[in-house]
Design a protein around this motif. Structure first.
Motif, PDB file in Angstrom:
ATOM      1  N   TYR A 180     -16.850  -6.143  14.305  1.00  0.00           N
ATOM      2  CA  TYR A 180     -16.086  -5.892  13.756  1.00  0.00           C
ATOM      3  C   TYR A 180     -16.869  -6.251  12.776  1.00  0.00           C
ATOM      4  CZ  TYR A 180     -13.411  -2.733  16.818  1.00  0.00           C
ATOM      5  OH  TYR A 180     -13.230  -1.361  17.725  1.00  0.00           O
ATOM      6  N   ILE A 181     -16.047  -5.892  11.365  1.00  0.00           N
ATOM      7  CA  ILE A 181     -16.540  -7.106  10.427  1.00  0.00           C
ATOM      8  C   ILE A 181     -15.413  -7.153   9.882  1.00  0.00           C
ATOM      9  CG2 ILE A 181     -17.272  -7.202   7.722  1.00  0.00           C
ATOM     10  CD1 ILE A 181     -19.245  -5.629   8.603  1.00  0.00           C
ATOM     11  N   GLY A 182     -14.121  -8.356   9.746  1.00  0.00           N
ATOM     12  CA  GLY A 182     -12.713  -8.763   9.073  1.00  0.00           C
ATOM     13  C   GLY A 182     -13.221  -9.159   7.886  1.00  0.00           C
ATOM     14  N   TYR A 183     -12.585  -9.151   6.935  1.00  0.00           N
ATOM     15  CA  TYR A 183     -12.006  -9.466   5.517  1.00  0.00           C
ATOM     16  C   TYR A 183     -12.804 -10.896   5.312  1.00  0.00           C
ATOM     17  CZ  TYR A 183     -11.474 -10.599   0.451  1.00  0.00           C
ATOM     18  OH  TYR A 183     -11.130 -11.134  -1.046  1.00  0.00           O
ATOM     19  N   GLU A 184     -12.771 -11.493   6.644  1.00  0.00           N
ATOM     20  CA  GLU A 184     -13.204 -13.326   6.349  1.00  0.00           C
ATOM     21  C   GLU A 184     -14.934 -13.088   6.790  1.00  0.00           C
ATOM     22  OE1 GLU A 184     -12.442 -16.042   5.106  1.00  0.00           O
ATOM     23  OE2 GLU A 184     -11.032 -15.083   4.624  1.00  0.00           O
ATOM     24  N   THR A 204     -17.295 -13.719   3.547  1.00  0.00           N
ATOM     25  CA  THR A 204     -18.278 -15.607   3.409  1.00  0.00           C
ATOM     26  C   THR A 204     -19.732 -15.178   3.617  1.00  0.00           C
ATOM     27  OG1 THR A 204     -17.084 -15.916   5.758  1.00  0.00           O
ATOM     28  CG2 THR A 204     -19.284 -16.899   5.900  1.00  0.00           C
ATOM     29  N   VAL A 205     -20.102 -13.998   4.100  1.00  0.00           N
ATOM     30  CA  VAL A 205     -21.462 -13.633   3.544  1.00  0.00           C
ATOM     31  C   VAL A 205     -22.011 -13.047   1.954  1.00  0.00           C
ATOM     32  CG1 VAL A 205     -23.813 -11.564   4.040  1.00  0.00           C
ATOM     33  CG2 VAL A 205     -21.984 -11.949   5.527  1.00  0.00           C
ATOM     34  N   VAL A 206     -21.110 -12.278   1.643  1.00  0.00           N
ATOM     35  CA  VAL A 206     -20.539 -12.326  -0.071  1.00  0.00           C
ATOM     36  C   VAL A 206     -20.579 -13.292  -0.832  1.00  0.00           C
ATOM     37  CG1 VAL A 206     -20.035 -11.706  -2.313  1.00  0.00           C
ATOM     38  CG2 VAL A 206     -20.628  -9.876  -0.126  1.00  0.00           C
ATOM     39  N   LYS A 207     -20.074 -14.570  -0.511  1.00  0.00           N
ATOM     40  CA  LYS A 207     -19.636 -16.258  -0.720  1.00  0.00           C
ATOM     41  C   LYS A 207     -20.885 -16.666  -0.813  1.00  0.00           C
ATOM     42  CE  LYS A 207     -15.581 -16.396  -1.187  1.00  0.00           C
ATOM     43  NZ  LYS A 207     -14.337 -16.942  -0.508  1.00  0.00           N
ATOM     44  N   SER A 208     -21.983 -16.919  -0.301  1.00  0.00           N
ATOM     45  CA  SER A 208     -23.027 -17.418   0.397  1.00  0.00           C
ATOM     46  C   SER A 208     -24.516 -16.832  -0.557  1.00  0.00           C
ATOM     47  CB  SER A 208     -23.531 -17.082   1.973  1.00  0.00           C
ATOM     48  OG  SER A 208     -24.195 -15.720   2.965  1.00  0.00           O
ATOM     49  N   ILE A 209     -24.198 -15.324  -0.696  1.00  0.00           N
ATOM     50  CA  ILE A 209     -25.069 -14.238  -1.239  1.00  0.00           C
ATOM     51  C   ILE A 209     -25.343 -15.388  -2.715  1.00  0.00           C
ATOM     52  CG2 ILE A 209     -25.920 -12.137  -2.911  1.00  0.00           C
ATOM     53  CD1 ILE A 209     -24.670 -11.342   0.354  1.00  0.00           C
ATOM     54  N   ARG A 221     -14.218  -4.894  -3.646  1.00  0.00           N
ATOM     55  CA  ARG A 221     -14.036  -3.992  -4.611  1.00  0.00           C
ATOM     56  C   ARG A 221     -15.329  -3.233  -2.861  1.00  0.00           C
ATOM     57  NH1 ARG A 221     -19.227  -2.104  -7.216  1.00  0.00           N
ATOM     58  NH2 ARG A 221     -18.235   0.192  -7.844  1.00  0.00           N
ATOM     59  N   ILE A 222     -15.588  -4.435  -2.133  1.00  0.00           N
ATOM     60  CA  ILE A 222     -16.195  -3.580  -1.058  1.00  0.00           C
ATOM     61  C   ILE A 222     -15.076  -3.574   0.028  1.00  0.00           C
ATOM     62  CG2 ILE A 222     -18.253  -4.221   0.857  1.00  0.00           C
ATOM     63  CD1 ILE A 222     -19.713  -6.252  -1.167  1.00  0.00           C
ATOM     64  N   TRP A 223     -14.472  -3.752   0.085  1.00  0.00           N
ATOM     65  CA  TRP A 223     -13.159  -4.326   1.247  1.00  0.00           C
ATOM     66  C   TRP A 223     -12.543  -2.725   1.091  1.00  0.00           C
ATOM     67  CZ3 TRP A 223     -12.251  -5.842   6.174  1.00  0.00           C
ATOM     68  CH2 TRP A 223     -11.338  -6.053   6.151  1.00  0.00           C
ATOM     69  N   GLN A 224     -12.193  -2.302  -0.229  1.00  0.00           N
ATOM     70  CA  GLN A 224     -11.424  -1.264  -1.120  1.00  0.00           C
ATOM     71  C   GLN A 224     -12.118  -0.410  -0.792  1.00  0.00           C
ATOM     72  OE1 GLN A 224     -11.097  -3.073  -4.309  1.00  0.00           O
ATOM     73  NE2 GLN A 224      -8.215  -2.925  -4.453  1.00  0.00           N
ATOM     74  N   GLU A 281     -14.941 -13.803  -4.965  1.00  0.00           N
ATOM     75  CA  GLU A 281     -13.628 -12.420  -4.364  1.00  0.00           C
ATOM     76  C   GLU A 281     -13.803 -11.477  -4.860  1.00  0.00           C
ATOM     77  OE1 GLU A 281     -14.348 -15.497  -5.866  1.00  0.00           O
ATOM     78  OE2 GLU A 281     -13.757 -16.958  -4.578  1.00  0.00           O
ATOM     79  N   SER A 282     -13.955 -11.336  -6.324  1.00  0.00           N
ATOM     80  CA  SER A 282     -13.596  -9.911  -6.812  1.00  0.00           C
ATOM     81  C   SER A 282     -14.779  -8.588  -6.211  1.00  0.00           C
ATOM     82  CB  SER A 282     -13.929  -9.744  -8.131  1.00  0.00           C
ATOM     83  OG  SER A 282     -14.880 -10.464  -8.595  1.00  0.00           O
ATOM     84  N   ARG A 283     -15.915  -9.967  -5.510  1.00  0.00           N
ATOM     85  CA  ARG A 283     -17.072  -8.390  -5.517  1.00  0.00           C
ATOM     86  C   ARG A 283     -16.525  -8.077  -3.677  1.00  0.00           C
ATOM     87  NH1 ARG A 283     -21.883  -5.973  -6.751  1.00  0.00           N
ATOM     88  NH2 ARG A 283     -22.752  -5.999  -5.214  1.00  0.00           N
ATOM     89  N   VAL A 284     -15.978  -9.086  -2.811  1.00  0.00           N
ATOM     90  CA  VAL A 284     -15.503  -8.960  -1.844  1.00  0.00           C
ATOM     91  C   VAL A 284     -14.669  -7.362  -1.414  1.00  0.00           C
ATOM     92  CG1 VAL A 284     -14.832  -9.369   0.281  1.00  0.00           C
ATOM     93  CG2 VAL A 284     -16.161 -10.680  -0.887  1.00  0.00           C
TER      94      VAL A 284
END
Length: 195
Positions: free
Chosen positions: A115-119, A123-128, A152-155, A147-150
């Motif tokens: 599974y992909i959790g929020y963390e 982690t991946v988006v921040k590394s990008i 948005r993707i999460w939602q 954080e705002s990108r994460v």
């Protein structure tokens, strides 16, 4: 293919053509570059980071390259041989959207729990963001921070920010690309435009 050789054998090329979406010429070109970067026939994590540093000189690609290395290291041997490299590259860059997302899921599922959790996502988006260097790229106002990108993707996966500690994204949800916004899709397919 793990040994240092100047050329690929015909049967190696034939097999790779069947397993990838590359032509004979492309496979030979990628092999030439691969052996230049990894003369031993094994691309290490450090080698992989150095390659990413060449492409992203304005940011710090160390964390992203490390995450990506884990996805390319299919057999979890601590190195990438040419077959794993070219096969992963083919899927990540030229596969169908479903194939790309299934491959990308391996990158985002950092703790390998299926599974992909929020963390994991964070982690991946921040590394990008660290890799591309945010001072060189224009972001939409609502995605100025990682954080705002994460969020948005999460939602986009119908997950609630208030429940990010308890919710997860399954492989089935992650690969159900028809219900996702095209911009979210493009951000999940990290090697989309590489080749």
């Amino acid at each position: 293919m793990g040994q240092k050789t100047s050329k690929l054998r015909k049967d190696d090329i034939s097999g790779l053509k069947q397993e990838t979406k590359f032509t004979t010429r492309e496979i030979q070109q990628w092999y030439k570059g691969f052996t230049r970067d990894a003369p031993s026939g094994r691309l290490t994590r450090e080698d992989f980071i150095k390659i990413h540093e060449q492409f992203y000189p304005f940011g710090d690609p160390t964390e992203f390259a490390t995450i990506s290395f884990d996805a390319f290291d299919v057999n979890q041997l601590g190195y990438i041989d040419f077959k794993d490299f070219i096969t992963s590259l083919s899927i990540a860059s030229r596969g169908s959207m479903s194939e790309k997302l299934k491959w990308a899921f391996r990158m985002y599922d950092r703790d390998r729990d299926g599974y992909i959790g929020y963390e994991d996502l964070s982690t991946v988006v921040k590394s990008i963001y660290k890799m591309i260097g945010t001072q060189c790229v224009r972001f939409r106002n609502e995605e100025i921070t990682a954080e705002s990108r994460v969020d948005r993707i999460w939602q986009a996966f119908s997950k609630r920010l208030e429940e990010k500690e308890t919710q997860n994204i399954s492989l089935a949800e992650f690969t159900d690309y028809k219900r996702l916004d095209p911009e979210v899709l493009s951000s999940l397919s990290v090697y989309n435009d590489l080749v």
